[in-house]
Design a protein around this motif. Sequence first.
Motif, PDB file in Angstrom:
ATOM      1  N   ASP A  85       0.960  -1.147   0.215  1.00 39.01           N
ATOM      2  CA  ASP A  85       0.170   0.051   0.085  1.00 39.01           C
ATOM      3  C   ASP A  85       1.193   1.162  -0.009  1.00 39.01           C
ATOM      4  O   ASP A  85       1.765   1.785   0.754  1.00 39.01           O
ATOM      5  CB  ASP A  85      -0.859  -0.299   0.935  1.00 39.01           C
ATOM      6  N   ASN A  86       0.470   2.220  -0.657  1.00 38.77           N
ATOM      7  CA  ASN A  86       1.308   3.141  -0.424  1.00 38.77           C
ATOM      8  C   ASN A  86       0.368   4.799  -0.708  1.00 38.77           C
ATOM      9  O   ASN A  86      -0.940   4.516  -0.912  1.00 38.77           O
ATOM     10  CB  ASN A  86       1.454   3.445  -2.240  1.00 38.77           C
ATOM     11  N   VAL A  87      -0.008   4.695   0.868  1.00 37.63           N
ATOM     12  CA  VAL A  87      -0.542   5.734   0.922  1.00 37.63           C
ATOM     13  C   VAL A  87      -0.485   7.395   0.789  1.00 37.63           C
ATOM     14  O   VAL A  87       0.590   7.874   1.433  1.00 37.63           O
ATOM     15  CB  VAL A  87      -1.110   5.318   2.281  1.00 37.63           C
ATOM     16  N   ILE A  88      -0.899   7.796  -0.026  1.00 35.57           N
ATOM     17  CA  ILE A  88      -1.511   9.410  -1.028  1.00 35.57           C
ATOM     18  C   ILE A  88      -1.762  10.285  -0.306  1.00 35.57           C
ATOM     19  O   ILE A  88      -3.396   9.503  -0.108  1.00 35.57           O
ATOM     20  CB  ILE A  88      -1.500   9.703  -2.504  1.00 35.57           C
ATOM     21  N   GLY A  89      -1.835  11.038   0.578  1.00 31.63           N
ATOM     22  CA  GLY A  89      -1.954  12.101   1.300  1.00 31.63           C
ATOM     23  C   GLY A  89      -1.211  13.684   0.646  1.00 31.63           C
ATOM     24  O   GLY A  89      -0.259  13.790   0.331  1.00 31.63           O
ATOM     25  N   ARG A  90      -1.589  15.124   2.183  1.00 37.83           N
ATOM     26  CA  ARG A  90      -1.063  15.835   2.490  1.00 37.83           C
ATOM     27  C   ARG A  90      -0.174  15.290   2.743  1.00 37.83           C
ATOM     28  O   ARG A  90      -0.220  15.036   3.499  1.00 37.83           O
ATOM     29  CB  ARG A  90      -2.053  17.033   2.198  1.00 37.83           C
ATOM     30  N   TYR A  91       1.133  16.462   2.642  1.00 43.28           N
ATOM     31  CA  TYR A  91       2.236  16.391   3.551  1.00 43.28           C
ATOM     32  C   TYR A  91       2.179  16.949   4.811  1.00 43.28           C
ATOM     33  O   TYR A  91       0.905  18.199   4.885  1.00 43.28           O
ATOM     34  CB  TYR A  91       3.488  16.656   2.742  1.00 43.28           C
ATOM     35  N   MET A  92       2.368  16.532   6.138  1.00 44.52           N
ATOM     36  CA  MET A  92       1.622  17.160   7.130  1.00 44.52           C
ATOM     37  C   MET A  92       2.808  16.570   8.168  1.00 44.52           C
ATOM     38  O   MET A  92       2.976  15.328   8.193  1.00 44.52           O
ATOM     39  CB  MET A  92       0.633  17.544   7.576  1.00 44.52           C
ATOM     40  N   LYS A  93       3.611  17.651   8.594  1.00 42.20           N
ATOM     41  CA  LYS A  93       4.128  16.918   9.942  1.00 42.20           C
ATOM     42  C   LYS A  93       4.155  16.788  11.109  1.00 42.20           C
ATOM     43  O   LYS A  93       3.016  16.360  11.189  1.00 42.20           O
ATOM     44  CB  LYS A  93       5.317  18.006  10.845  1.00 42.20           C
ATOM     45  N   GLY A  94       4.138  15.067  10.896  1.00 44.71           N
ATOM     46  CA  GLY A  94       3.312  13.540  12.312  1.00 44.71           C
ATOM     47  C   GLY A  94       2.531  12.796  10.784  1.00 44.71           C
ATOM     48  O   GLY A  94       2.226  12.000  11.914  1.00 44.71           O
ATOM     49  N   ASN A  95       2.562  13.522   9.523  1.00 39.05           N
ATOM     50  CA  ASN A  95       1.386  12.771   9.178  1.00 39.05           C
ATOM     51  C   ASN A  95       2.731  11.032   8.795  1.00 39.05           C
ATOM     52  O   ASN A  95       3.322  11.095   8.336  1.00 39.05           O
ATOM     53  CB  ASN A  95       1.089  13.632   8.199  1.00 39.05           C
ATOM     54  N   PRO A  96       1.525   9.920   8.963  1.00 35.65           N
ATOM     55  CA  PRO A  96       2.386   9.024   9.231  1.00 35.65           C
ATOM     56  C   PRO A  96       2.103   8.023   7.767  1.00 35.65           C
ATOM     57  O   PRO A  96       1.956   6.707   7.526  1.00 35.65           O
ATOM     58  CB  PRO A  96       2.139   7.677  10.670  1.00 35.65           C
ATOM     59  N   ILE A  97       2.089   9.010   6.654  1.00 36.67           N
ATOM     60  CA  ILE A  97       1.985   8.095   5.155  1.00 36.67           C
ATOM     61  C   ILE A  97       2.847   7.585   4.261  1.00 36.67           C
ATOM     62  O   ILE A  97       4.327   8.139   5.179  1.00 36.67           O
ATOM     63  CB  ILE A  97       0.851   8.719   4.137  1.00 36.67           C
ATOM     64  N   ASN A  98       3.223   7.470   3.891  1.00 41.54           N
ATOM     65  CA  ASN A  98       4.646   7.365   3.220  1.00 41.54           C
ATOM     66  C   ASN A  98       4.544   7.292   1.468  1.00 41.54           C
ATOM     67  O   ASN A  98       5.489   7.456   0.640  1.00 41.54           O
ATOM     68  CB  ASN A  98       4.466   5.872   2.436  1.00 41.54           C
ATOM     69  N   CYS A  99       3.631   8.560   0.666  1.00 41.15           N
ATOM     70  CA  CYS A  99       3.695   8.992  -0.351  1.00 41.15           C
ATOM     71  C   CYS A  99       3.066  10.440  -0.129  1.00 41.15           C
ATOM     72  O   CYS A  99       1.569  10.809  -0.730  1.00 41.15           O
ATOM     73  CB  CYS A  99       2.735   8.716  -1.803  1.00 41.15           C
ATOM     74  N   PRO A 100       3.863  11.087   0.421  1.00 44.69           N
ATOM     75  CA  PRO A 100       3.353  12.592   1.032  1.00 44.69           C
ATOM     76  C   PRO A 100       3.536  13.594  -0.292  1.00 44.69           C
ATOM     77  O   PRO A 100       4.696  13.496  -0.497  1.00 44.69           O
ATOM     78  CB  PRO A 100       4.091  12.873   2.388  1.00 44.69           C
ATOM     79  N   ASP A 109      -6.807  15.085   1.433  1.00 49.04           N
ATOM     80  CA  ASP A 109      -7.404  14.850   2.741  1.00 49.04           C
ATOM     81  C   ASP A 109      -5.811  14.618   2.903  1.00 49.04           C
ATOM     82  O   ASP A 109      -4.221  14.576   1.721  1.00 49.04           O
ATOM     83  CB  ASP A 109      -8.383  13.822   2.709  1.00 49.04           C
ATOM     84  N   MET A 110      -5.667  14.708   4.693  1.00 45.40           N
ATOM     85  CA  MET A 110      -4.342  13.558   5.115  1.00 45.40           C
ATOM     86  C   MET A 110      -4.049  12.289   4.204  1.00 45.40           C
ATOM     87  O   MET A 110      -2.727  11.757   3.962  1.00 45.40           O
ATOM     88  CB  MET A 110      -4.386  13.881   6.383  1.00 45.40           C
ATOM     89  N   THR A 111      -4.839  11.504   4.601  1.00 45.26           N
ATOM     90  CA  THR A 111      -5.034  10.335   4.199  1.00 45.26           C
ATOM     91  C   THR A 111      -6.340  10.479   2.464  1.00 45.26           C
ATOM     92  O   THR A 111      -6.961   9.807   3.150  1.00 45.26           O
ATOM     93  CB  THR A 111      -5.151   9.364   5.419  1.00 45.26           C
ATOM     94  N   HIS A 112      -5.798  10.674   1.252  1.00 39.85           N
ATOM     95  CA  HIS A 112      -6.739  10.253   0.765  1.00 39.85           C
ATOM     96  C   HIS A 112      -6.680   9.220  -0.071  1.00 39.85           C
ATOM     97  O   HIS A 112      -8.540   9.144  -0.382  1.00 39.85           O
ATOM     98  CB  HIS A 112      -6.453  11.250  -0.707  1.00 39.85           C
ATOM     99  N   CYS A 113      -5.818   8.769  -0.720  1.00 37.21           N
ATOM    100  CA  CYS A 113      -6.174   7.829  -1.814  1.00 37.21           C
ATOM    101  C   CYS A 113      -5.109   6.722  -1.259  1.00 37.21           C
ATOM    102  O   CYS A 113      -4.024   6.887  -0.618  1.00 37.21           O
ATOM    103  CB  CYS A 113      -6.426   8.342  -2.605  1.00 37.21           C
TER     104      CYS A 113
END
Length: 175
Positions: A85-100, A109-113
Motif C-alpha cells: 500500500d502506498n498511502v497518498i495524501g497531504r504532507y504534514m509533519k507527523g502524518n504517517p503516510i508513505n507518499c506525501p 485530505d491527509m489520507t486521500h487514496c
Amino acid sequence: MKRIRCPRCDQFITFDEQKYQDGEKLIFVCPHCGKQFGIRLGISNTPDRQGKAVDKKAQKENFGSIVVIENVFQYKQVIHLQKGDNVIGRYMKGNPINCPIETSDPSIDMTHCILNVSSNKNGKLKYTLRDGPSNTGTFVDNEILDDRERRVLNDESLFTIGATSIILLTADHKE
C-alpha cells in the motif's frame, strides 16, 4: 528555480540554484518567521519523512512512480512507489503516510487514496487504486470511485485527487 522549506514554519522559499555550485553552502532567513538556516547544494542528509531508515535494496528496486502536477501552480513532484500500500495524501509533519504530496491544494485530505502495488500470478506488477475515503473523492478518467471500489491502473493512467492531477508511471514505463 528550486523550492526549500523553512524548518520552523514549513513555508517555501524559492531561489535560483543555477547561480551556485554543488557543495556550496547557502544561508537563508525565512521571510515568514525570521528563522535563519543553512543548506549545502547537491547534498542531502535528511531522513525520509517518517524518520525511518531507507532500505538500500528496496531503493534499487523499481515499483514505478507517480508524477504529481498541481493544477494551480504546475509544480511537479515525482514520488517513487513501494510494493504494498502506498498511502497518498497531504504532507504534514507527523502524518504517517508513505507518499506525501507537498501542496497548497486545500481539497487534498491527509489520507486521500491508496495505490496498491502487487504481483500477479505471472510476477507482473499490478497497480490498484482505491479512495481513502476522502472528503472530495478520487477520480479516474473523470469518474469518481465509490467508497469500496477498486480500479486497476495501467502505465500513464491519470487520476485526480482534489484539484491535483497525478500520472502513474509503472515499472515498465518507457521514456
